[in-house]
Write a protein that holds these residues in place. Structure first.
Motif, PDB file in Angstrom:
ATOM      1  N   ARG A   2     -18.225 -31.414  -5.542  1.00  0.00           N
ATOM      2  CA  ARG A   2     -17.331 -30.570  -4.779  1.00  0.00           C
ATOM      3  C   ARG A   2     -16.157 -31.311  -4.153  1.00  0.00           C
ATOM      4  O   ARG A   2     -15.001 -31.027  -4.421  1.00  0.00           O
ATOM      5  CB  ARG A   2     -18.137 -29.858  -3.689  1.00  0.00           C
ATOM      6  CG  ARG A   2     -17.361 -28.818  -2.901  1.00  0.00           C
ATOM      7  CD  ARG A   2     -18.298 -28.119  -1.925  1.00  0.00           C
ATOM      8  NE  ARG A   2     -19.064 -29.099  -1.171  1.00  0.00           N
ATOM      9  CZ  ARG A   2     -20.143 -28.785  -0.465  1.00  0.00           C
ATOM     10  NH1 ARG A   2     -20.575 -27.560  -0.435  1.00  0.00           N
ATOM     11  NH2 ARG A   2     -20.793 -29.715   0.197  1.00  0.00           N
ATOM     12  N   SER A 354     -27.626 -25.723  -8.417  1.00  0.00           N
ATOM     13  CA  SER A 354     -26.277 -25.587  -7.868  1.00  0.00           C
ATOM     14  C   SER A 354     -26.058 -26.663  -6.806  1.00  0.00           C
ATOM     15  O   SER A 354     -27.009 -27.242  -6.263  1.00  0.00           O
ATOM     16  CB  SER A 354     -26.096 -24.206  -7.234  1.00  0.00           C
ATOM     17  OG  SER A 354     -26.871 -24.093  -6.049  1.00  0.00           O
ATOM     18  N   GLN A 356     -25.015 -26.208  -3.838  1.00  0.00           N
ATOM     19  CA  GLN A 356     -25.538 -25.732  -2.563  1.00  0.00           C
ATOM     20  C   GLN A 356     -27.044 -25.974  -2.470  1.00  0.00           C
ATOM     21  O   GLN A 356     -27.553 -26.395  -1.415  1.00  0.00           O
ATOM     22  CB  GLN A 356     -25.238 -24.237  -2.390  1.00  0.00           C
ATOM     23  CG  GLN A 356     -23.769 -23.885  -2.205  1.00  0.00           C
ATOM     24  CD  GLN A 356     -22.986 -23.917  -3.517  1.00  0.00           C
ATOM     25  OE1 GLN A 356     -23.586 -23.933  -4.604  1.00  0.00           O
ATOM     26  NE2 GLN A 356     -21.665 -23.935  -3.419  1.00  0.00           N
ATOM     27  N   GLU A 357     -27.763 -25.737  -3.552  1.00  0.00           N
ATOM     28  CA  GLU A 357     -29.209 -25.997  -3.562  1.00  0.00           C
ATOM     29  C   GLU A 357     -29.495 -27.484  -3.399  1.00  0.00           C
ATOM     30  O   GLU A 357     -30.428 -27.879  -2.687  1.00  0.00           O
ATOM     31  CB  GLU A 357     -29.820 -25.477  -4.866  1.00  0.00           C
ATOM     32  CG  GLU A 357     -29.818 -23.958  -4.984  1.00  0.00           C
ATOM     33  CD  GLU A 357     -30.223 -23.480  -6.367  1.00  0.00           C
ATOM     34  OE1 GLU A 357     -30.795 -22.386  -6.471  1.00  0.00           O
ATOM     35  OE2 GLU A 357     -29.960 -24.220  -7.352  1.00  0.00           O
ATOM     36  N   MET A 359     -27.595 -29.708  -1.842  1.00  0.00           N
ATOM     37  CA  MET A 359     -27.315 -30.102  -0.465  1.00  0.00           C
ATOM     38  C   MET A 359     -28.455 -29.700   0.465  1.00  0.00           C
ATOM     39  O   MET A 359     -28.806 -30.428   1.402  1.00  0.00           O
ATOM     40  CB  MET A 359     -26.008 -29.463   0.014  1.00  0.00           C
ATOM     41  CG  MET A 359     -24.754 -30.003  -0.661  1.00  0.00           C
ATOM     42  SD  MET A 359     -24.537 -31.785  -0.464  1.00  0.00           S
ATOM     43  CE  MET A 359     -25.112 -32.359  -2.060  1.00  0.00           C
ATOM     44  N   ALA A 360     -29.069 -28.545   0.208  1.00  0.00           N
ATOM     45  CA  ALA A 360     -30.193 -28.099   1.030  1.00  0.00           C
ATOM     46  C   ALA A 360     -31.392 -29.032   0.855  1.00  0.00           C
ATOM     47  O   ALA A 360     -32.075 -29.373   1.828  1.00  0.00           O
ATOM     48  CB  ALA A 360     -30.577 -26.668   0.657  1.00  0.00           C
TER      49      ALA A 360
END
Length: 386
Positions: A2, A354, A356-357, A359-360
């Motif tokens: 990103r 993804s 986002q996944e 980063m979580a």
């Protein structure tokens, strides 16, 4: 990725636009992109396995990175072309802030050391090392200057059988205005003088009988020094030939080795006693262990125990790719690199998760690590009180 993806694309375009030989099949940009993608794949640790990855699910403009072509490209690739990308990524690394227990230290702490990697015996420029069974193997040394606070390599070079000591190999690429923390193999006056000439400081562990010193003054330890195990502090001169001029501090700290045996650490530094206590100098030296942990991570988890090339250019390029990957992980996640970040971002690179996944997952693992560190700190505090 990103936040680093656009920057990476810019540099890949820069590499693609450079003039190439008319018979070139594998472009510089595709070589670098393929090597980066393979870094995040735990199975792609050899040229054959990289070839088996094909086009990395459409991420390359080629059907595959053919083994022989990739080997030739690594030998011909100039690793200095990657330095602008490394510099740009380093500028994006977030600041971790001041470390606890380092009052008076205002400079970036750089741990410097070398790590050896085995290569083929017929590599002419490699060092020769005998095995326990009497056989001979070739070795090259990666010379790393590491930010001890965040595991970010600032400078990396590769040495072979060039006749220079480890300290001399670092002296040519020292950084200005930082604090170097190094071990006993760096006790060379040429190295220490080069550090001072750069306007930098040093904390170096010295041997029991080297270098020769003339004691000018004995300093009394503070309460914090005594609590940290400081048993002696002296202001000294170095009378040896070619020794750097001026006054230095020799600090002796009682410690324990890995087997639990008591040992005395003797540290030499130019840091002023007025602003940096002896116990702080000891805390700075303990940060040198960060580079050993980084080497272990690089070889054990990042797969850098297997060299893809036998040429100096190829080995340097592979190490630069590792540095770029480490920087990208740090910029992307905001955390120091770990096996969890490598695994999660590797799944992103393979299209299995993804961003986002990922980063979580990384945030969750970092919370767990933070809680475990706090628990271990409480246990140590209880043992100390007992």
């Amino acid at each position: 990725m990103r936040r680093s993806g656009n920057l990476l694309d810019e540099h890949l375009h820069r590499l693609a636009a450079l003039p190439a030989h008319g018979n070139t099949i594998l472009g510089r940009d595709q070589l670098v992109k393929g090597l980066l993608l393979s870094f995040f794949d735990p199975m792609a640790r050899s040229l054959r396995r990289i070839e088996d990855c094909g086009d990395f699910q459409g991420d390359l403009r080629l059907d595959k990175l053919a083994r022989s072509t990739t080997a030739d490209a690594l030998a011909a690739f100039d690793p200095q072309l990657l330095v602008p990308l490394i510099d740009d990524l380093q500028q994006r690394v977030p600041n971790l802030g001041d470390a606890d227990g380092l009052e008076g230290i205002t400079r970036q702490i750089i741990a410097a050391d070398g790590t050896y990697m085995t290569t083929l015996c017929d590599v002419a420029w490699a060092m020769r090392q005998k095995n326990r069974d009497g056989g001979v193997q070739g070795q090259v040394r990666a010379n790393v200057q590491l930010d001890a606070g965040n595991w970010i390599p600032r400078v990396l070079t590769v040495s072979g059988d060039d006749g220079h000591s480890e300290a001399a190999a670092f002296a040519a690429d020292l950084l200005p205005g930082v604090l170097y923390v190094v071990d006993r193999n760096f006790v060379e006056f040429g190295f220490l003088g080069a550090v001072l000439d750069k306007g930098s400081d040093f904390v170096v562990r010295i041997k029991s009988n080297q270098p020769a010193m003339t004691v000018v003054q004995t300093l009394p330890p503070s309460a914090a020094d005594v609590e940290a195990g400081v048993i002696a502090e002296e202001v000294v001169r170095l009378p040896g030939r070619d020794a750097p001029a001026g006054l230095f501090r020799c600090i002796t700290i009682e410690s324990t080795d890995r087997s639990g045996e008591s040992q005395a650490l003797r540290l030499l530094t130019n840091l002023p006693a007025a602003t940096v206590g002896a116990h702080v100098v000891g805390a700075v030296y303990r940060l040198r262990w960060q580079i050993e942990l980084f080497f272990k991570w690089l070889k054990t988890w990042a797969g850098m125990d297997h060299l893809l090339s036998t040429s100096r250019n190829g080995i340097t390029t592979q190490l630069y790719i590792a540095v770029i990957a480490v920087l990208m992980m740090y910029v992307q996640s905001g955390y120091r690199v770990s096996v969890y970040a490598l695994a999660a971002l590797g799944r992103v690179a393979r299209g299995q998760m993804s961003i986002q996944e990922a980063m979580a997952v990384i945030a969750k693992r970092e919370r767990e690590r933070s809680l475990e560190r706090a628990r271990q700190a409480r246990l140590r505090a209880r043992k100390k009180l007992a």
